[in-house]
Scaffold this motif. Sequence first.
Motif, mmCIF file in Angstrom:
data_model
loop_
_atom_site.group_PDB
_atom_site.id
_atom_site.type_symbol
_atom_site.label_atom_id
_atom_site.label_comp_id
_atom_site.label_asym_id
_atom_site.label_seq_id
_atom_site.Cartn_x
_atom_site.Cartn_y
_atom_site.Cartn_z
ATOM 1 N N PRO A 1 -67.050 -20.487 -49.250
ATOM 2 C CA PRO A 1 -66.542 -20.405 -50.616
ATOM 3 C C PRO A 1 -66.995 -19.115 -51.298
ATOM 4 O O PRO A 1 -67.932 -18.450 -50.846
ATOM 5 C CB PRO A 1 -67.164 -21.621 -51.299
ATOM 6 N N LEU A 2 -66.296 -18.798 -52.381
ATOM 7 C CA LEU A 2 -66.660 -17.645 -53.205
ATOM 8 C C LEU A 2 -67.376 -18.105 -54.468
ATOM 9 O O LEU A 2 -67.004 -19.110 -55.073
ATOM 10 C CB LEU A 2 -65.408 -16.870 -53.623
ATOM 11 N N VAL A 3 -68.403 -17.360 -54.846
ATOM 12 C CA VAL A 3 -69.050 -17.542 -56.142
ATOM 13 C C VAL A 3 -68.963 -16.228 -56.904
ATOM 14 O O VAL A 3 -68.852 -15.158 -56.301
ATOM 15 C CB VAL A 3 -70.526 -17.990 -55.999
ATOM 16 N N GLY A 4 -68.989 -16.305 -58.222
ATOM 17 C CA GLY A 4 -68.937 -15.104 -59.047
ATOM 18 C C GLY A 4 -70.313 -14.765 -59.576
ATOM 19 O O GLY A 4 -71.053 -15.650 -60.014
ATOM 20 N N GLY A 5 -70.669 -13.489 -59.531
ATOM 21 C CA GLY A 5 -71.954 -13.033 -60.059
ATOM 22 C C GLY A 5 -71.771 -11.844 -60.967
ATOM 23 O O GLY A 5 -71.094 -10.877 -60.607
ATOM 24 N N SER A 6 -72.347 -11.894 -62.154
ATOM 25 C CA SER A 6 -72.174 -10.785 -63.101
ATOM 26 C C SER A 6 -72.998 -9.567 -62.733
ATOM 27 O O SER A 6 -72.713 -8.471 -63.175
ATOM 28 C CB SER A 6 -72.538 -11.245 -64.518
ATOM 29 N N ASP A 7 -74.040 -9.750 -61.906
ATOM 30 C CA ASP A 7 -74.934 -8.637 -61.544
ATOM 31 C C ASP A 7 -75.421 -7.934 -62.807
ATOM 32 O O ASP A 7 -75.402 -6.713 -62.920
ATOM 33 C CB ASP A 7 -74.222 -7.658 -60.611
ATOM 34 N N ALA A 8 -75.847 -8.737 -63.772
ATOM 35 C CA ALA A 8 -76.219 -8.203 -65.087
ATOM 36 C C ALA A 8 -77.629 -7.642 -65.072
ATOM 37 O O ALA A 8 -78.581 -8.347 -64.754
ATOM 38 C CB ALA A 8 -76.109 -9.302 -66.142
ATOM 39 N N HIS A 9 -77.743 -6.387 -65.423
ATOM 40 C CA HIS A 9 -79.047 -5.761 -65.614
ATOM 41 C C HIS A 9 -79.375 -5.643 -67.099
ATOM 42 O O HIS A 9 -80.502 -5.312 -67.458
ATOM 43 C CB HIS A 9 -79.078 -4.378 -64.957
ATOM 44 N N TYR A 10 -78.368 -5.886 -67.942
ATOM 45 C CA TYR A 10 -78.543 -5.846 -69.395
ATOM 46 C C TYR A 10 -77.838 -7.074 -69.979
ATOM 47 O O TYR A 10 -76.854 -7.565 -69.410
ATOM 48 C CB TYR A 10 -77.945 -4.568 -69.982
ATOM 49 N N PRO A 11 -78.300 -7.567 -71.138
ATOM 50 C CA PRO A 11 -77.711 -8.794 -71.696
ATOM 51 C C PRO A 11 -76.200 -8.736 -71.884
ATOM 52 O O PRO A 11 -75.503 -9.728 -71.622
ATOM 53 C CB PRO A 11 -78.435 -8.944 -73.036
ATOM 54 N N PHE A 12 -75.658 -7.595 -72.317
ATOM 55 C CA PHE A 12 -74.220 -7.552 -72.595
ATOM 56 C C PHE A 12 -73.377 -7.649 -71.327
ATOM 57 O O PHE A 12 -72.162 -7.836 -71.394
ATOM 58 C CB PHE A 12 -73.854 -6.285 -73.380
ATOM 59 N N GLU A 13 -74.010 -7.541 -70.141
ATOM 60 C CA GLU A 13 -73.268 -7.669 -68.887
ATOM 61 C C GLU A 13 -73.165 -9.122 -68.404
ATOM 62 O O GLU A 13 -72.382 -9.423 -67.499
ATOM 63 C CB GLU A 13 -73.950 -6.842 -67.790
ATOM 64 N N VAL A 14 -73.928 -10.004 -69.004
ATOM 65 C CA VAL A 14 -73.948 -11.400 -68.562
ATOM 66 C C VAL A 14 -72.564 -12.029 -68.704
ATOM 67 O O VAL A 14 -71.920 -11.889 -69.738
ATOM 68 C CB VAL A 14 -74.981 -12.206 -69.381
ATOM 69 N N GLY A 15 -72.114 -12.695 -67.652
ATOM 70 C CA GLY A 15 -70.870 -13.437 -67.700
ATOM 71 C C GLY A 15 -69.628 -12.651 -67.378
ATOM 72 O O GLY A 15 -68.526 -13.192 -67.462
ATOM 73 N N ARG A 16 -69.739 -11.389 -66.967
ATOM 74 C CA ARG A 16 -68.517 -10.645 -66.639
ATOM 75 C C ARG A 16 -67.879 -11.173 -65.356
ATOM 76 O O ARG A 16 -66.707 -10.955 -65.095
ATOM 77 C CB ARG A 16 -68.796 -9.151 -66.525
ATOM 78 N N ALA A 17 -68.669 -11.851 -64.534
ATOM 79 C CA ALA A 17 -68.155 -12.702 -63.457
ATOM 80 C C ALA A 17 -69.013 -13.952 -63.457
ATOM 81 O O ALA A 17 -70.198 -13.898 -63.786
ATOM 82 C CB ALA A 17 -68.219 -11.986 -62.114
ATOM 83 N N TYR A 18 -68.415 -15.087 -63.103
ATOM 84 C CA TYR A 18 -69.155 -16.346 -63.166
ATOM 85 C C TYR A 18 -68.562 -17.327 -62.162
ATOM 86 O O TYR A 18 -67.521 -17.059 -61.535
ATOM 87 C CB TYR A 18 -69.145 -16.921 -64.581
ATOM 88 N N THR A 19 -69.221 -18.451 -62.016
ATOM 89 C CA THR A 19 -68.811 -19.463 -61.051
ATOM 90 C C THR A 19 -68.482 -20.768 -61.778
ATOM 91 O O THR A 19 -69.292 -21.245 -62.576
ATOM 92 C CB THR A 19 -69.938 -19.730 -60.030
ATOM 93 N N VAL A 20 -67.311 -21.307 -61.516
ATOM 94 C CA VAL A 20 -66.947 -22.637 -62.004
ATOM 95 C C VAL A 20 -67.456 -23.634 -60.966
ATOM 96 O O VAL A 20 -67.139 -23.523 -59.777
ATOM 97 C CB VAL A 20 -65.426 -22.783 -62.178
ATOM 98 N N ILE A 21 -68.265 -24.586 -61.419
ATOM 99 C CA ILE A 21 -68.895 -25.553 -60.523
ATOM 100 C C ILE A 21 -68.420 -26.956 -60.868
ATOM 101 O O ILE A 21 -68.446 -27.354 -62.037
ATOM 102 C CB ILE A 21 -70.434 -25.470 -60.650
ATOM 103 N N GLU A 22 -67.984 -27.681 -59.856
ATOM 104 C CA GLU A 22 -67.609 -29.084 -60.045
ATOM 105 C C GLU A 22 -68.852 -29.946 -59.836
ATOM 106 O O GLU A 22 -69.308 -30.128 -58.707
ATOM 107 C CB GLU A 22 -66.530 -29.482 -59.046
ATOM 108 N N ALA A 23 -69.412 -30.427 -60.933
ATOM 109 C CA ALA A 23 -70.612 -31.267 -60.860
ATOM 110 C C ALA A 23 -70.703 -32.103 -62.128
ATOM 111 O O ALA A 23 -70.255 -31.675 -63.197
ATOM 112 C CB ALA A 23 -71.858 -30.405 -60.710
#
Length: 202
Positions: A119-141
Motif C-alpha cells: 500500500p501507499l502512505v502519504g508523508g509531508s516530510d515536514a521540516h517546518y510547521p507550515f509544511e505539515v499535512g501537504r501529504a497525508y494518509t487516510v486510515i480506516e480505523a
Amino acid sequence: MADRRGLDGVATTNHDYYTPLTPTGPVELIPGIEITTDRGHVLVVGPDPPAETKPGALSPADAVALAHDRGCAAIVAHPFRNSSVRELEGILFDAIEVNGKHPRSRPLVEELADDRGLPLVGGSDAHYPFEVGRAYTVIEADRLTPETVVAAIRDGRVQARVCRTGFDRLLRRGYRKIHRHKEELDTHTGQTPGVGSPPDEN
C-alpha cells in the motif's frame, strides 16, 4: 498546523532519533523514526520505535527487522530521492511513501508499490510547521492509536493523499528552486539526511 489541516494525528519521524512528545491539543501523536540505512531511508512508525539509530549502520533489512520486532510498520521513504532501497528484493516492507515534497514522482511510486504488492502512505516530510499535512494518509480505523495505525498499514486499509492547493504548489516550487540553486542533490558529499546519494554510493 496539523489541526488547521484537519488532521486527526501526526507521526513524528526525525532522522535517527525518537523523542516522546506529550500531546497538547486535539491531534494524536504517533511515534516514529526515520532510519538512515546504508541504502537510504526507512520510516518506522508504531508504538515502540527505537530511541536512536546510527546513520548508515543498519541495512534496510536490519531496519525492517528492528521495526517488526518492536511492533512497528516499516515504510520505504521517498524511494526516488536519496535511496536505492527500491532496488532491493525480498525485504518485507509494509508500505511505500508518497512524499509531499516530490508528488510528481507518484506514478513511479505507484508502479513500484504495485510491483511489490504494497500500500501507499502519504508523508509531508515536514521540516517546518507550515509544511505539515501537504501529504497525508487516510486510515480506516475505529480509533487512532499507534497500534491501529500499524494494523491498518499492514492490512492495506490506507490511502495516500497529496494536497494541491496554491499554497502547497508554491511550497514545492520554492523547495525545487532552493535545491537547484544550492546544487545539493549533485554536489553533496557527506551524510546529510534527505539529499545526495545513499551512504554506500557516495
